[in-house]
Design a protein around this motif. Structure first.
Motif, mmCIF file in Angstrom:
data_model
loop_
_atom_site.group_PDB
_atom_site.id
_atom_site.type_symbol
_atom_site.label_atom_id
_atom_site.label_comp_id
_atom_site.label_asym_id
_atom_site.label_seq_id
_atom_site.Cartn_x
_atom_site.Cartn_y
_atom_site.Cartn_z
ATOM 1 N N VAL A 42 0.840 -1.200 0.000
ATOM 2 C CA VAL A 42 0.000 0.000 0.000
ATOM 3 C C VAL A 42 0.875 1.250 0.000
ATOM 4 N N GLN A 43 1.948 1.254 0.791
ATOM 5 C CA GLN A 43 2.860 2.398 0.792
ATOM 6 C C GLN A 43 3.438 2.632 -0.607
ATOM 7 N N GLN A 44 3.810 1.569 -1.274
ATOM 8 C CA GLN A 44 4.335 1.671 -2.627
ATOM 9 C C GLN A 44 3.260 2.189 -3.582
ATOM 10 N N ALA A 45 2.038 1.702 -3.450
ATOM 11 C CA ALA A 45 0.932 2.147 -4.303
ATOM 12 C C ALA A 45 0.644 3.631 -4.090
ATOM 13 N N ILE A 46 0.736 4.087 -2.852
ATOM 14 C CA ILE A 46 0.510 5.500 -2.541
ATOM 15 C C ILE A 46 1.569 6.355 -3.232
ATOM 16 N N ARG A 47 2.802 5.973 -3.057
ATOM 17 C CA ARG A 47 3.891 6.747 -3.656
ATOM 18 C C ARG A 47 3.758 6.786 -5.175
ATOM 19 N N LYS A 48 3.460 5.639 -5.767
ATOM 20 C CA LYS A 48 3.331 5.559 -7.218
ATOM 21 C C LYS A 48 2.170 6.394 -7.727
ATOM 22 N N ALA A 49 1.043 6.364 -7.030
ATOM 23 C CA ALA A 49 -0.118 7.150 -7.460
ATOM 24 C C ALA A 49 0.157 8.648 -7.394
ATOM 25 N N ILE A 50 0.917 9.066 -6.392
ATOM 26 C CA ILE A 50 1.214 10.495 -6.238
ATOM 27 C C ILE A 50 2.152 10.991 -7.336
ATOM 28 N N ILE A 51 3.142 10.185 -7.725
ATOM 29 C CA ILE A 51 4.133 10.661 -8.697
ATOM 30 C C ILE A 51 3.737 10.395 -10.145
ATOM 31 N N THR A 52 2.686 9.631 -10.373
ATOM 32 C CA THR A 52 2.238 9.356 -11.745
ATOM 33 C C THR A 52 1.301 10.472 -12.200
ATOM 34 N N PRO A 53 1.631 11.146 -13.290
ATOM 35 C CA PRO A 53 0.747 12.225 -13.757
ATOM 36 C C PRO A 53 -0.552 11.664 -14.334
ATOM 37 N N ARG A 54 -1.666 12.195 -13.866
ATOM 38 C CA ARG A 54 -2.978 11.753 -14.349
ATOM 39 C C ARG A 54 -3.185 12.224 -15.793
ATOM 40 N N PHE A 55 -3.851 11.390 -16.576
ATOM 41 C CA PHE A 55 -4.216 11.663 -17.975
ATOM 42 C C PHE A 55 -3.051 11.588 -18.956
ATOM 43 N N LYS A 56 -1.827 11.330 -18.491
ATOM 44 C CA LYS A 56 -0.689 11.320 -19.404
ATOM 45 C C LYS A 56 -0.127 9.930 -19.672
ATOM 46 N N CYS A 57 -0.525 8.956 -18.880
ATOM 47 C CA CYS A 57 -0.032 7.586 -19.050
ATOM 48 C C CYS A 57 -1.189 6.748 -19.569
ATOM 49 N N LEU A 58 -1.147 6.401 -20.846
ATOM 50 C CA LEU A 58 -2.267 5.722 -21.484
ATOM 51 C C LEU A 58 -2.574 4.353 -20.897
ATOM 52 N N ILE A 59 -1.644 3.771 -20.182
ATOM 53 C CA ILE A 59 -1.861 2.457 -19.579
ATOM 54 C C ILE A 59 -2.870 2.520 -18.430
ATOM 55 N N TYR A 60 -3.065 3.693 -17.842
ATOM 56 C CA TYR A 60 -3.972 3.854 -16.704
ATOM 57 C C TYR A 60 -5.266 4.527 -17.132
ATOM 58 N N ASP A 61 -6.348 4.237 -16.389
ATOM 59 C CA ASP A 61 -7.604 4.930 -16.653
ATOM 60 C C ASP A 61 -7.522 6.350 -16.083
ATOM 61 N N THR A 62 -8.569 7.122 -16.285
ATOM 62 C CA THR A 62 -8.537 8.538 -15.896
ATOM 63 C C THR A 62 -8.644 8.765 -14.395
ATOM 64 N N GLN A 63 -8.880 7.708 -13.629
ATOM 65 C CA GLN A 63 -8.945 7.858 -12.174
ATOM 66 C C GLN A 63 -7.582 7.705 -11.516
ATOM 67 N N TYR A 64 -6.598 7.181 -12.254
ATOM 68 C CA TYR A 64 -5.305 6.877 -11.643
ATOM 69 C C TYR A 64 -4.329 8.032 -11.807
ATOM 70 N N GLY A 65 -3.602 8.312 -10.764
ATOM 71 C CA GLY A 65 -2.536 9.299 -10.802
ATOM 72 C C GLY A 65 -2.918 10.583 -10.101
ATOM 73 N N SER A 66 -2.023 11.538 -10.216
ATOM 74 C CA SER A 66 -2.161 12.806 -9.512
ATOM 75 C C SER A 66 -2.094 13.964 -10.506
ATOM 76 N N GLU A 67 -2.753 15.044 -10.184
ATOM 77 C CA GLU A 67 -2.709 16.247 -11.008
ATOM 78 C C GLU A 67 -1.754 17.288 -10.437
ATOM 79 N N ILE A 68 -0.919 16.874 -9.506
ATOM 80 C CA ILE A 68 0.026 17.805 -8.880
ATOM 81 C C ILE A 68 0.956 18.415 -9.920
#
Length: 134
Positions: A42-68
């Motif tokens: 879960v700690q790894q998933a949290i870190r990964k979700a925060i640093i992954t830009p939302r809407f820019k990685c086509l492998i993920y749906d639009t709910q995954y990632g951060s808009e930071i």
């Protein structure tokens, strides 16, 4: 005696808890090194979700990632603005993960061109202290 027979309607699936065991990612070196489970996963998933830009990685749906990155980093936002929105962006990025119950006690410190974020995540496996640099 009634017998329950699950009905599977095309395209509709029962919601299931995500399995926790996954590959251990060394996000700093960009390598996979073994496996993690439970709180470490879960700690790894949290870190990964925060640093992954939302809407820019086509492998993920639009709910995954951060808009930071788009809202704060890429636009050279003021520190005051960044402080006021980062907590919300982090919580939004983690909302789809049902293993995370709540995030609180946020601390944000700025150093040159990055921000150090610390917070506590209450998970189904216990409390996790999260530290991330963005």
């Amino acid at each position: 005696m009634a017998v329950y027979i699950p009905i599977n309607i095309a395209g509709v699936q029962d919601a299931q808890e995500k399995p926790s065991k996954t590959y251990r990612l060394d996000l700093d070196a960009g390598r996979i090194i073994g496996f993690v489970d439970n709180i470490e996963a879960v700690q790894q998933a949290i870190r990964k979700a925060i640093i992954t830009p939302r809407f820019k990685c086509l492998i993920y749906d639009t709910q995954y990632g951060s808009e930071i990155e788009d809202a704060v980093i890429a636009k050279d936002a003021s520190r005051e603005y960044a402080e006021s929105v980062i907590e919300g962006f982090v919580k939004d990025a983690l909302a789809p993960d049902t293993r995370i119950l709540e995030c609180h006690d946020f601390s944000i410190e700025f150093e040159k061109d990055h921000a150090n974020i610390e917070f506590i995540a209450d998970t189904i496996y216990g409390e996790a202290k999260i530290e991330e640099v963005i």
